[in-house]
Scaffold this motif. Structure first.
Motif, PDB file in Angstrom:
ATOM      1  N   VAL A   1       0.828  -1.207   0.000  1.00 40.99           N
ATOM      2  CA  VAL A   1       0.000   0.000   0.000  1.00 40.99           C
ATOM      3  C   VAL A   1       0.865   1.262   0.000  1.00 40.99           C
ATOM      4  O   VAL A   1       0.542   2.261  -0.636  1.00 40.99           O
ATOM      5  CB  VAL A   1      -0.939  -0.047   1.225  1.00 40.99           C
ATOM      6  N   SER A   2       2.016   1.194   0.698  1.00 43.18           N
ATOM      7  CA  SER A   2       2.859   2.386   0.736  1.00 43.18           C
ATOM      8  C   SER A   2       3.792   2.453  -0.467  1.00 43.18           C
ATOM      9  O   SER A   2       4.602   3.366  -0.569  1.00 43.18           O
ATOM     10  CB  SER A   2       3.658   2.441   2.040  1.00 43.18           C
TER      11      SER A   2
ATOM     12  N   GLU B   1     -10.845  -5.398   1.406  1.00 38.96           N
ATOM     13  CA  GLU B   1     -11.179  -4.038   1.805  1.00 38.96           C
ATOM     14  C   GLU B   1      -9.963  -3.123   1.724  1.00 38.96           C
ATOM     15  O   GLU B   1     -10.081  -1.923   1.541  1.00 38.96           O
ATOM     16  CB  GLU B   1     -11.716  -4.029   3.244  1.00 38.96           C
ATOM     17  N   VAL B   2      -8.790  -3.701   1.905  1.00 34.38           N
ATOM     18  CA  VAL B   2      -7.568  -2.885   1.969  1.00 34.38           C
ATOM     19  C   VAL B   2      -6.862  -2.839   0.615  1.00 34.38           C
ATOM     20  O   VAL B   2      -6.351  -1.813   0.201  1.00 34.38           O
ATOM     21  CB  VAL B   2      -6.613  -3.448   3.042  1.00 34.38           C
TER      22      VAL B   2
ATOM     23  N   ARG C   1      -2.607  -2.664  -5.370  1.00 35.18           N
ATOM     24  CA  ARG C   1      -3.201  -1.482  -4.744  1.00 35.18           C
ATOM     25  C   ARG C   1      -4.557  -1.199  -5.376  1.00 35.18           C
ATOM     26  O   ARG C   1      -4.757  -1.421  -6.565  1.00 35.18           O
ATOM     27  CB  ARG C   1      -2.295  -0.256  -4.942  1.00 35.18           C
ATOM     28  N   GLU C   2      -5.494  -0.688  -4.566  1.00 37.23           N
ATOM     29  CA  GLU C   2      -6.840  -0.437  -5.083  1.00 37.23           C
ATOM     30  C   GLU C   2      -6.833   0.610  -6.174  1.00 37.23           C
ATOM     31  O   GLU C   2      -7.688   0.626  -7.037  1.00 37.23           O
ATOM     32  CB  GLU C   2      -7.754  -0.006  -3.934  1.00 37.23           C
ATOM     33  N   SER C   3      -5.821   1.478  -6.150  1.00 35.84           N
ATOM     34  CA  SER C   3      -5.786   2.549  -7.145  1.00 35.84           C
ATOM     35  C   SER C   3      -5.096   2.126  -8.444  1.00 35.84           C
ATOM     36  O   SER C   3      -4.943   2.920  -9.348  1.00 35.84           O
ATOM     37  CB  SER C   3      -5.073   3.761  -6.551  1.00 35.84           C
ATOM     38  N   ASP C   4      -4.673   0.867  -8.510  1.00 32.41           N
ATOM     39  CA  ASP C   4      -3.923   0.397  -9.687  1.00 32.41           C
ATOM     40  C   ASP C   4      -4.810  -0.392 -10.646  1.00 32.41           C
ATOM     41  O   ASP C   4      -4.484  -1.506 -11.042  1.00 32.41           O
ATOM     42  CB  ASP C   4      -2.757  -0.492  -9.240  1.00 32.41           C
TER      43      ASP C   4
END
Lengths: 296, 241
Positions: B80-81, B99-100, B204-207
């Motif tokens: 995530v980071s 969820e993460v 990552r959720e944004s990927d």
């Protein structure tokens, strides 16, 4: 699927199952994986060699700041000493490294990607533009490792610098007032007194505390793994874990005990050598000093 | 002079290409301690089912990939980071993890979890069961009424059974089976638990774009049977697609 030994140092290592005990051991101890272990010893030694002087420098700076006559730098020095000493190492290691890494990436993002429209924080995700990544994701693995190594050096230096600052602060206070007054009586400026009288004499008072820190620093190196650096404890655990014949040419049971015993010997020998050297240094520094240990 | 300009242009071009390529280097995160899914081989490199699968997926998605290891406990926070871009670490797809982070479609069928113990007569409902921290198995044991002892690495869960600290270990069957096969003192119990929804690649959720690429690559490997061939090679006890 038996994973081949690949590049081996000794030519007879291609089929370890057929070997006698000694030959087997010579092959086993020279696998690429064991090279990782040996390399990690050098990593630890390099870390110590760079961190110790850096931490001492931080400590010196912190102590000087804490004794300063300017309010701001005195406040800064005391703040540094008490905050870093008060925070548990492990929290500092987890939090600080991520914070500094993300801080640097955030700053690079602002400079390098001004027209990036997406937010950096997206829920849990921390996303900067690819050009702001540190190191760049295209950089070879060794760059990532060196970067990780230096964040480790920085973190260790800041933590141990705070302790060293306190030790040096105390050592500076311990130098007899009369020595400084004599300096002033000879017409030395405050700066001259500091560098010519105080600093040369404080080391003998600082050394016991600093040698403690050095020992603790040696023992703290396994924390490296928390920072993503593959240190000797990581490799000992990985190599010692039991291996099945399906996934290794060198199957063995749980050998972690032996690897950890090896580490024990390494650390004991290393701290013993350090002790001997520090004792010699102490004798040397005490020479001609007005302390009980001094030989006039 | 002409030569100089030409070579300068070639240099600029290749630098530009290197720059363009630089954006497509994907860092693949794994644990490296969970054979046959992923482990460090004798050469000190990441090896196993997920290494071979991941390399093939990268080839099909036309991505340049490198492998990095990270301990299991912090494998999601470090994704995530942004320390690496994917997780391929035998990670089952669960609603909590979803969820993460995001998951691609599963690249294994749900693998039954098995118990391994020193004897058949172990009490798995009231005894002490070892499991790795933050796994579906640890979550399962915590709710089953047995006493859970957690360990940071899979290796330690096996050691706990060997030295009697735990009565049995609960883990993916494909991890335990090769160990039980080679150690006559350890047995797999008949009882198995069907938990987890198959293993997928974590992102990552944004990927979203990367996820679409890998989803397509996994689908193409499912369609032409290469994924089943890999499963048969590395995870002989698992069901094919």
């Amino acid at each position: 699927m038996s994973p081949s030994g690949g590049r081996t140092i000794f030519s007879y290592c291609t089929d370890p199952e057929t070997l006698g005990r000694l030959a087997w051991a010579s092959c086993y101890l020279t696998t690429g994986k064991h090279m990782g272990l040996y390399w990690s010893f050098l990593t630890v030694l390099a870390l110590l060699a760079i961190t110790a002087p850096t931490a001492l420098l931080f400590g010196f700076g912190g102590a000087v700041a804490a004794r300063s006559h300017f309010f701001a730098s005195r406040w800064f020095g005391r703040f540094y000493i008490s905050v870093v000493r008060g925070v548990p190492d492990i929290i500092f290691f987890m939090f600080f490294v991520i914070a500094i890494d993300q801080g640097l990436e955030w700053a690079r993002h602002q400079i390098l990607c001004p027209d990036w429209t997406e937010p950096i924080r997206q829920g849990n995700d921390f996303r900067v533009c690819p050009a702001a990544k540190l190191p760049l994701s295209s950089a070879p693995q060794w760059v990532h490792e060196v970067y990780g190594f230096f964040t480790a050096v920085l973190t260790f230096s800041i933590v141990f610098g705070a302790f060293a600052a306190n030790v040096l602060f105390g050592a500076m206070q311990a130098v007899p007032q009369g020595q400084l007054e004599t300096g002033a009586a000879y017409g030395m400026s405050r700066r001259q007194t500091f560098w010519r009288i105080l600093v040369p004499q404080m080391w003998v008072y600082a050394l016991p505390g600093l040698s403690n820190l050095w020992m603790i620093l040696i023992k703290a190196t396994p924390l490296l793994f928390l920072l993503g650096v593959e240190d000797i404890v990581y490799w000992a655990r990985e190599l010692g874990g039991s291996k099945t014949a399906r996934f290794s040419d060198y199957p063995h049971g749980d050998w972690r005990l032996w690897y950890f015993l090896g580490l024990l010997v390494f650390y004991l020998v290393f701290t013993k050598i350090s002790e001997a050297l520090l004792e010699r240094l102490m004798r040397r520094l005490s020479r001609g000093q007005a302390t009980l240990g001094a030989t006039v | 002079m002409k030569k100089l300009i030409l070579s300068a242009a070639a240099l600029a071009l290749s630098a530009g290409m290197a720059l363009a390529a630089s954006h497509s280097t994907i860092r693949m995160g794994t644990e490296g301690a969970y054979p046959p899914y992923n482990f460090i081989n004798d050469k000190g490199e990441v090896d196993g089912f997920e290494r071979e699968l991941g390399d093939e997926l990268c080839k099909r998605a036309k991505l340049k990939c490198t492998w990095v290891t990270n301990e299991w406990d912090s494998i999601i926070p470090n994704l995530v980071s942004g320390n690496y871009d994917t997780i391929m670490a035998g990670m089952s797809i669960t609603p909590e993890r979803d969820e993460v982070i995001d998951f691609t479609q599963a690249y294994t069928q749900p693998d039954p979890s098995a118990y391994m113990a020193l004897s058949d007569s172990v009490d798995i409902t009231g005894g002490v069961i070892a499991a790795q921290t933050n796994t579906i198995q640890a979550g399962f044991v915590a709710q089953s009424g047995a006493t859970l002892v957690e360990f940071a690495t899979p290796e330690e869960t096996i050691a706990a059974v060997r030295n009697g600290e735990a009565d049995a270990v609960l883990a993916d069957k494909s991890y335990l089976a090769p160990i039980a096969a080679e150690d006559s003192s350890l047995v797999l119990l008949a009882k198995e638990e069907l938990i987890g929804g198959g293993v997928g690649m974590g992102l990552r959720e944004s990927d979203g774009e990367l996820k679409a690429k890998f989803n397509a690559a996994i689908q193409s490997m499912k369609d032409d049977g290469t994924l089943n061939a890999l499963i048969a090679k590395w995870l002989p006890d698992s069901a094919p697609f």
